[in-house]
Design an enzyme around this catalytic site. Structure first.
Site, mmCIF file in Angstrom:
data_model
loop_
_atom_site.group_PDB
_atom_site.id
_atom_site.type_symbol
_atom_site.label_atom_id
_atom_site.label_comp_id
_atom_site.label_asym_id
_atom_site.label_seq_id
_atom_site.Cartn_x
_atom_site.Cartn_y
_atom_site.Cartn_z
ATOM 1 N N PHE A 4 -83.671 14.272 -1.866
ATOM 2 C CA PHE A 4 -83.322 13.725 -3.180
ATOM 3 C C PHE A 4 -82.347 12.577 -2.965
ATOM 4 O O PHE A 4 -81.243 12.765 -2.445
ATOM 5 C CB PHE A 4 -82.694 14.760 -4.124
ATOM 6 C CG PHE A 4 -82.489 14.167 -5.497
ATOM 7 C CD1 PHE A 4 -83.506 14.170 -6.438
ATOM 8 C CD2 PHE A 4 -81.301 13.537 -5.832
ATOM 9 C CE1 PHE A 4 -83.337 13.575 -7.691
ATOM 10 C CE2 PHE A 4 -81.124 12.940 -7.081
ATOM 11 C CZ PHE A 4 -82.147 12.961 -8.010
ATOM 12 N N ASP B 1 -77.270 9.736 3.678
ATOM 13 C CA ASP B 1 -76.939 9.729 2.253
ATOM 14 C C ASP B 1 -75.956 10.870 1.995
ATOM 15 O O ASP B 1 -76.345 12.041 1.953
ATOM 16 C CB ASP B 1 -78.223 9.907 1.429
ATOM 17 C CG ASP B 1 -77.944 9.907 -0.078
ATOM 18 O OD1 ASP B 1 -76.756 9.999 -0.462
ATOM 19 O OD2 ASP B 1 -78.914 9.828 -0.857
ATOM 20 N N LYS C 112 -70.783 9.440 -6.371
ATOM 21 C CA LYS C 112 -70.235 10.587 -7.115
ATOM 22 C C LYS C 112 -68.713 10.686 -7.120
ATOM 23 O O LYS C 112 -68.062 10.054 -7.939
ATOM 24 C CB LYS C 112 -70.871 11.888 -6.601
ATOM 25 C CG LYS C 112 -72.371 11.967 -6.934
ATOM 26 C CD LYS C 112 -72.914 13.347 -6.761
ATOM 27 C CE LYS C 112 -74.417 13.410 -6.804
ATOM 28 N NZ LYS C 112 -74.988 13.461 -8.135
HETATM 29 C C1 LIG Z 1 -77.937 12.847 -2.043
HETATM 30 C C2 LIG Z 1 -78.029 12.063 -3.308
HETATM 31 N N1 LIG Z 1 -78.312 10.746 -3.248
HETATM 32 C C3 LIG Z 1 -78.388 10.001 -4.353
HETATM 33 C C4 LIG Z 1 -78.196 10.554 -5.601
HETATM 34 C C5 LIG Z 1 -78.329 9.703 -6.827
HETATM 35 O O1 LIG Z 1 -77.105 9.443 -7.397
HETATM 36 P P1 LIG Z 1 -77.015 8.889 -8.902
HETATM 37 O O2 LIG Z 1 -77.474 10.005 -9.790
HETATM 38 O O3 LIG Z 1 -75.570 8.557 -9.090
HETATM 39 O O4 LIG Z 1 -77.906 7.708 -8.980
HETATM 40 C C6 LIG Z 1 -77.905 11.915 -5.717
HETATM 41 C C7 LIG Z 1 -77.687 12.546 -7.034
HETATM 42 O O5 LIG Z 1 -77.667 13.742 -7.202
HETATM 43 C C8 LIG Z 1 -77.812 12.696 -4.536
HETATM 44 O O6 LIG Z 1 -77.544 14.005 -4.580
#
Ligand SMILES: Cc1ncc(COP(=O)(O)O)c(C=O)c1O
Length: 411
Positions: free
Chosen positions: A143, A228, A257
């Site tokens: 994700f 990520d 976040k």
């Molecule tokens: C690992 C990871 N990358 C990217 C994102 C996307 O972040 P955003 O919702 O701020 O676009 C998330 C969101 O949960 C995430 O858990």
């Protein structure tokens, strides 16, 4: 559970907004630290932290002060000008993470998009991959957000179907298998993009040697290793960054976040000068990315993680919480996994669905949510205390016992 007051707000959201979320039936209006209140004044312990974005607790007084001071001083300029906040913030975040440079964005997905663009530029201009042939290896069950390119390499049909045509250039392999990554590498491979622990995938912790092996494979093949850590980073797993559990350094890092201190979207992509050099004027940007308010909040959020021992708290209380959940020894629980204050409890759907368990805990004053139907995620703000976790454990234990007793009676 829903008063007519709450019903009114819920109805308005469903009438005037599309159905792209399925929130729990509670309408929140106030929060402080680890606690939130609904519009009727009922109090809940926040075990969701806005998907780990509220690690500092709600309305952290220091961050609130920065928010007030910086927004009355200078809030937004765009990157058409220099500011006296961005440089110091970039200096802090790069020295903390051991990268040369950071490119500021807003949402997590934007920072992932930035990483993909940076990796592709590096692949064509440094590695000399043939034009438009670059590939990025990702993991099944990933994700990384919801933009058109990111959902193109998602394995989740619901977030992907009927949003095509999808962006090409991604190869997905089994998560946790370094061998699968090695086998997928060819002369066009630009990068490997993975989460060190899959969050939305269900708090899936890979085998211990996974990240070190991927590091070695990427170095051997001149492929960028990009992590990520939008969700796993910034103390959530009991280290500043999850990759520090494996004593490695990736080539690229994505943060988001908690970088916004629970107040605003703040994200960034970090990498070496070698990778960043190809992002020339006009090639990438964002009106709000790196704005003075975000830079001031981002800098102070990072500092507070260390000043207030939040990372250590995550490690110590995460272990305590996880072990206590394992000790419950309920038949409803199939597995407890995670690192730091980021715990996934796999439940047996024969007893209760994840959604129904979330609703039962909501009724008892705990906010949490299922991921992938059978995993309940507990990710409280990192400022939580042992006493508050003990309070939650009592409720969780009683709720699970009631579910099991009810199931046994109806057998
Ligand atoms: C690992 C990871 N990358 C990217 C994102 C996307 O972040 P955003 O919702 O701020 O676009 C998330 C969101 O949960 C995430 O858990």
């Amino acid at each position: 559970m829903k008063s007519s007051n709450q019903r009114n707000f819920i109805d308005k959201e469903s009438i005037f907004g599309p159905d792209n979320y399925k929130p729990l039936p509670v309408v929140l209006s106030r929060a402080k630290g680890v606690w939130v209140w609904d519009v009727d004044g009922k109090k809940y312990l926040d075990m969701m932290s806005a998907y780990s974005a509220v690690s500092h607790g709600h309305s952290h007084p220091e961050l609130l002060k920065v928010l007030h001071e910086q927004s009355s001083q200078l809030a937004l300029t765009s990157r058409a000008f220099y500011t006296d906040t961005l440089g110091p913030y970039l200096e802090t975040i790069t020295s903390l993470s051991n990268f040369d440079m950071a490119l500021p964005m807003n949402s997590g997905a934007e920072a992932v998009e930035t990483a993909i663009k940076a990796a592709r530029r590096w692949a064509y201009l440094s590695k000399k991959i043939e034009s438009d042939k670059a590939e990025i290896i990702v993991a099944d069950g990933n994700f990384h957000g919801r933009t058109t390119t990111i959902i193109s390499f998602s394995s989740d049909a619901n977030s992907k179907n009927d949003f095509g045509p999808h962006t090409p250039g991604f190869v997905s392999v089994e998560f946790g298998s370094a061998k699968a990554i090695e086998q997928a590498i060819n002369e066009n491979t630009a990068a490997v993009l993975i989460e060190p622990i899959q969050g939305e995938g269900g708090i899936i912790v890979p085998p211990e040697n996974f990240l070190p092996d991927v590091r070695e494979i990427c170095s051997k093949n001149n492929v960028l290793m990009i992590l990520d850590e939008v969700q796993s980073g910034l103390g959530r797993t009991g280290k500043m960054f999850a990759f520090q559990h494996s004593n490695i350094q990736p080539d690229g890092l994505i943060l988001g976040k908690a970088l916004g201190g629970g107040f605003m979207p703040v994200s960034c992509f970090l990498a070496s000068k070698e990778v960043m050099q190809w992002l020339t004027p006009g090639s990438h940007g964002s009106t709000f990315g790196g704005n003075p308010l975000a830079a001031a909040i981002g800098k102070r959020s990072l500092e507070l993680l260390e000043e207030e021992n939040l990372i250590e708290n995550s490690r110590v209380l995460g272990d305590f919480f996880k072990n206590a959940l394992i000790d419950i020894k309920s038949n409803v629980i199939k597995e407890v996994r995670g690192k730091g204050l980021w715990i996934g409890v796999v439940i047996d759907p024969n007893y209760v669905s994840g959604k129904d368990l979330s609703k039962l805990l909501l009724k008892e004053g705990i906010l949490c949510k299922e991921t992938h139907e059978t995993v309940i995620r507990f990710a409280p703000p990192l400022v939580i205390t042992k006493e508050e976790i003990e309070w939650a454990l009592e409720i969780i234990t009683t709720t699970l016992t009631q579910i099991e007793n009810k199931a046994n009676i109806s057998k």
